[in-house]
Design a protein around this motif. Sequence first.
Motif, mmCIF file in Angstrom:
data_model
loop_
_atom_site.group_PDB
_atom_site.id
_atom_site.type_symbol
_atom_site.label_atom_id
_atom_site.label_comp_id
_atom_site.label_asym_id
_atom_site.label_seq_id
_atom_site.Cartn_x
_atom_site.Cartn_y
_atom_site.Cartn_z
ATOM 1 N N GLY A 4 0.873 -1.200 -0.017
ATOM 2 C CA GLY A 4 0.193 0.132 -0.069
ATOM 3 C C GLY A 4 1.060 1.184 0.163
ATOM 4 O O GLY A 4 0.578 2.233 -0.738
ATOM 5 N N SER A 5 1.966 1.344 0.743
ATOM 6 C CA SER A 5 2.787 2.601 0.877
ATOM 7 C C SER A 5 3.512 2.661 -0.361
ATOM 8 O O SER A 5 3.514 3.897 -0.851
ATOM 9 C CB SER A 5 3.775 2.262 1.959
ATOM 10 O OG SER A 5 2.960 2.275 3.446
ATOM 11 N N THR A 13 1.493 3.978 -3.188
ATOM 12 C CA THR A 13 1.145 5.616 -2.695
ATOM 13 C C THR A 13 2.245 6.487 -3.277
ATOM 14 O O THR A 13 1.999 7.360 -4.023
ATOM 15 C CB THR A 13 0.864 5.514 -1.082
ATOM 16 O OG1 THR A 13 -0.047 4.932 -0.836
ATOM 17 C CG2 THR A 13 0.574 7.151 -1.124
ATOM 18 N N ALA A 69 -3.693 3.520 -0.938
ATOM 19 C CA ALA A 69 -2.931 2.398 -0.117
ATOM 20 C C ALA A 69 -3.989 1.132 -0.108
ATOM 21 O O ALA A 69 -3.408 0.011 -0.020
ATOM 22 C CB ALA A 69 -2.898 2.674 1.261
ATOM 23 N N GLY A 80 -4.443 -0.318 3.693
ATOM 24 C CA GLY A 80 -3.857 -1.137 3.073
ATOM 25 C C GLY A 80 -3.685 -2.695 3.573
ATOM 26 O O GLY A 80 -3.995 -3.534 2.908
#
Length: 212
Positions: A91-92, A95, A166, A112
Motif C-alpha cells: 500500500g505504501s 502510494t 493504499a 492497505g
Amino acid sequence: MNTILIAIIVANILFSYKGFNDFTFFRKYEFHMGSIRSGEQVRLLSSGFLHADMGHLIFNMITLYFFAPVVIGFLGSLSFLIIYFGSLVFGSLLTIVFHKNDYNYRAVGASGAVTGVLYSAILLQPDMMLGIFFIIPMPAYLFGILYLLYSIYGMRAKNDNIGHTAHFGGAIGGYLITLVSNPHLLIDHTLMVVLLAIPIVILFVMEKLGKI
C-alpha cells in the motif's frame, strides 16, 4: 480470538489514540511524501497504525476483526502476519508510485493492510456472506469490490486524509501473496480471482487515461 490479531488491533488503537491527542506525534509518523523521500522510511509502516479519526479506526478494526480469522484459519498466524505487513508495504509503495512528485501528500490508516487481509480472506472463502450494518446480507466479494470502487472516488475527490491509494496497494499485496503461496486457488476459485481483479484493473486504466 488469536493472540497476534489482538496484538495488532491493540497496537492500532494505542498508536491512533496517541495520534488523536498529540499532533506532533501524528505529524512525525504519518505518511508524508516529502519526509519519506528525504529518508524517513519508517513512515511507510508507522502511518499504517495511525488513523484520521475514531470512525476511520473503528471501521478498519471491525473489518480486520471479521476477516483476519478466515486467513488465520486457512493459512495460520505466520502467513496472516506476512499478508498483513506485506499488504501494508504494498500500500505504501503504490502510494509512492502515484504521488511521488506531490511532496505535500499526507495519508494515514491501516486500510492497505486490512484490504489485503480482506482480499486474501475472500480468495480463500469466496462464499462468505456479510451482514452490512448487521442486517443487510451481502456477498463478501461484492463488499471487497465496492470498497475499492469507493477508494477510487476518494482518490479523485481528495477531500480527506485517508490513504485511499493504499487500499489498492494493499489489495494487490494480499491478492498476490495469497495466490503465490496458494496457486491452486487460480483453478479452484477462478471466477473470484477474476472478479477481485476488476477494480484493480479499473484503477490502472483510469490512471493511464489521466482520470486519477
